[in-house]
Design a protein around this motif. Sequence first.
Motif, mmCIF file in Angstrom:
data_model
loop_
_atom_site.group_PDB
_atom_site.id
_atom_site.type_symbol
_atom_site.label_atom_id
_atom_site.label_comp_id
_atom_site.label_asym_id
_atom_site.label_seq_id
_atom_site.Cartn_x
_atom_site.Cartn_y
_atom_site.Cartn_z
ATOM 1 N N PRO A 280 28.162 48.288 40.906
ATOM 2 C CA PRO A 280 28.937 49.036 39.906
ATOM 3 C C PRO A 280 30.339 48.466 39.685
ATOM 4 O O PRO A 280 30.923 48.636 38.616
ATOM 5 C CB PRO A 280 29.005 50.450 40.493
ATOM 6 N N ARG A 281 30.858 47.754 40.693
ATOM 7 C CA ARG A 281 32.200 47.188 40.570
ATOM 8 C C ARG A 281 32.227 45.919 39.729
ATOM 9 O O ARG A 281 33.307 45.439 39.357
ATOM 10 C CB ARG A 281 32.769 46.898 41.956
ATOM 11 N N SER A 282 31.048 45.386 39.415
ATOM 12 C CA SER A 282 31.016 44.113 38.691
ATOM 13 C C SER A 282 29.892 44.020 37.665
ATOM 14 O O SER A 282 29.659 42.962 37.097
ATOM 15 C CB SER A 282 30.878 42.960 39.688
ATOM 16 N N ALA A 283 29.199 45.110 37.403
ATOM 17 C CA ALA A 283 28.029 45.065 36.521
ATOM 18 C C ALA A 283 28.394 44.899 35.050
ATOM 19 O O ALA A 283 27.594 44.392 34.257
ATOM 20 C CB ALA A 283 27.190 46.330 36.708
ATOM 21 N N THR A 284 29.611 45.314 34.670
ATOM 22 C CA THR A 284 30.039 45.195 33.274
ATOM 23 C C THR A 284 31.393 44.498 33.206
ATOM 24 O O THR A 284 32.125 44.417 34.211
ATOM 25 C CB THR A 284 30.175 46.574 32.611
ATOM 26 N N GLY A 285 31.734 44.023 32.004
ATOM 27 C CA GLY A 285 33.017 43.358 31.832
ATOM 28 C C GLY A 285 34.184 44.275 32.149
ATOM 29 O O GLY A 285 35.165 43.862 32.782
ATOM 30 N N THR A 286 34.111 45.527 31.709
ATOM 31 C CA THR A 286 35.187 46.478 31.984
ATOM 32 C C THR A 286 35.321 46.724 33.482
ATOM 33 O O THR A 286 36.434 46.763 34.027
ATOM 34 C CB THR A 286 34.929 47.793 31.242
ATOM 35 N N ALA A 287 34.185 46.872 34.166
ATOM 36 C CA ALA A 287 34.216 47.084 35.625
ATOM 37 C C ALA A 287 34.806 45.872 36.337
ATOM 38 O O ALA A 287 35.603 46.005 37.272
ATOM 39 C CB ALA A 287 32.811 47.379 36.143
ATOM 40 N N ARG A 288 34.432 44.682 35.887
ATOM 41 C CA ARG A 288 34.963 43.475 36.522
ATOM 42 C C ARG A 288 36.477 43.363 36.327
ATOM 43 O O ARG A 288 37.210 42.953 37.237
ATOM 44 C CB ARG A 288 34.250 42.230 35.977
ATOM 45 N N ALA A 289 36.938 43.705 35.118
ATOM 46 C CA ALA A 289 38.376 43.659 34.870
ATOM 47 C C ALA A 289 39.115 44.657 35.767
ATOM 48 O O ALA A 289 40.202 44.362 36.275
ATOM 49 C CB ALA A 289 38.660 43.954 33.403
ATOM 50 N N GLN A 290 38.538 45.820 35.974
ATOM 51 C CA GLN A 290 39.175 46.842 36.810
ATOM 52 C C GLN A 290 39.149 46.485 38.288
ATOM 53 O O GLN A 290 39.981 46.966 39.065
ATOM 54 C CB GLN A 290 38.486 48.193 36.588
ATOM 55 N N ASN A 291 38.201 45.630 38.685
ATOM 56 C CA ASN A 291 38.053 45.272 40.093
ATOM 57 C C ASN A 291 38.288 43.785 40.343
ATOM 58 O O ASN A 291 37.739 43.207 41.280
ATOM 59 C CB ASN A 291 36.646 45.656 40.567
ATOM 60 N N ALA A 292 39.158 43.186 39.531
ATOM 61 C CA ALA A 292 39.436 41.756 39.677
ATOM 62 C C ALA A 292 40.008 41.429 41.053
ATOM 63 O O ALA A 292 39.723 40.363 41.616
ATOM 64 C CB ALA A 292 40.394 41.303 38.581
ATOM 65 N N ASP A 293 40.796 42.327 41.627
ATOM 66 C CA ASP A 293 41.368 42.063 42.950
ATOM 67 C C ASP A 293 40.283 41.948 44.020
ATOM 68 O O ASP A 293 40.458 41.223 45.014
ATOM 69 C CB ASP A 293 42.345 43.180 43.334
ATOM 70 N N PHE A 294 39.174 42.629 43.838
ATOM 71 C CA PHE A 294 38.049 42.531 44.759
ATOM 72 C C PHE A 294 37.216 41.272 44.502
ATOM 73 O O PHE A 294 36.777 40.587 45.440
ATOM 74 C CB PHE A 294 37.172 43.784 44.616
ATOM 75 N N LEU A 295 37.054 40.913 43.231
ATOM 76 C CA LEU A 295 36.152 39.818 42.871
ATOM 77 C C LEU A 295 36.795 38.433 42.948
ATOM 78 O O LEU A 295 36.127 37.455 43.275
ATOM 79 C CB LEU A 295 35.616 40.052 41.455
ATOM 80 N N GLN A 296 38.083 38.362 42.645
ATOM 81 C CA GLN A 296 38.728 37.044 42.601
ATOM 82 C C GLN A 296 38.612 36.279 43.920
ATOM 83 O O GLN A 296 38.293 35.086 43.914
ATOM 84 C CB GLN A 296 40.193 37.172 42.178
ATOM 85 N N PRO A 297 38.876 36.908 45.074
ATOM 86 C CA PRO A 297 38.735 36.162 46.334
ATOM 87 C C PRO A 297 37.320 35.635 46.567
ATOM 88 O O PRO A 297 37.151 34.595 47.213
ATOM 89 C CB PRO A 297 39.126 37.189 47.395
#
Length: 346
Positions: A280-297
């Motif tokens: 759910p933290r990365s399934a959509t573009g909006t979710a990915r933008a909101q959770n960039a701090d989690f995904l970028q690393p």
Amino acid sequence: MTNTTPRPLSGIRVIGLEQYMSGPYCTMLLADAGAEVIKIERPGSGDPRRAIPPFVEKDGVKKAGGYLSYNRNKKSLALNLRSDKGREILRQLAAQSDVVVENLRPGAADKMGLNYDNLKTVNPRLIYAMISGFGRLPGYQSDYARRPAFDIVAEAMSGVMDLVGFADKPPTYTLYGMADVYSGLVAAYGVMQALFMRERTGQGQMVDVSMLDNMLALNERMVTLYSVTGHAPQRGKLEHLWPRGAFQCQDGYVALNVPDDIIWQRIAQTVGRPDLVDDPRSATGTARAQNADFLQPILENWMADKTRAEVVDALNAAGVPTAPVYTATDVFADAHFRNRSGLLEG
């Protein structure tokens, strides 16, 4: 060997009442297409860009690199347009020409009697392209019409500058001269359309090019977002897509953009995290933008021990458009640009 291939504007004569960048870039494109371009310059000093560094020296002659960049394939005529004789020579040239491109300070051509209304009396087939910061077409002028403008003025007022940089830093400029170069391109496009229309009507016309209009047109994402939602995009913050930007590798940076979930699925599988497709933290573009701090690393850790070439090859093979972030040295070392004749040996 001389290239004898016919070019589309062969036989067309263009007069350049031009200086700095936007007008010269426009007429350079027309010259590249085969037009005869006669650049009008001030006696003694010439185009102001002749005096702006950096300079290149060859055979004892010193020339400005910025001037050379926008003035290839042209003739130059020193003409004092403040004198009656100089203006008369210009009118005689206009009577025997197809196009005038003018980017003088707003009001200068009017004051000298060299605007479209004056010159069309000696040549009704004349196409007159005028480039300015805010546009000068009668009936479409704002209170800004007489203001002078450089590229950064158009970037600032179009909202482009407000979106470049990071949220905790001031707005910043894009490429030096981008508004000038793009406006020169738009002006050349307008001239080509006017030449085509003249074949049908036999009449010339005015082409009005506004640097601010052009930069606003490039900023279409801001215009669409605000028009549809009333919401203004924020500098340095993506709200509906991620990732987009530069990511560090072992020997530099790569650039990538993920506009939809299909591309994200390919990235997730390539970096060994297929679970991120449905998370759910990365399934959509909006979710990915909101959770960039989690995904970028996660992306950075995967890239950390890889070179730019390894990352680019892996992601491109998976169908994710990716490229190395080039320095000037990288650009000149890549054979692609010479294969495309984008860079030529001097």
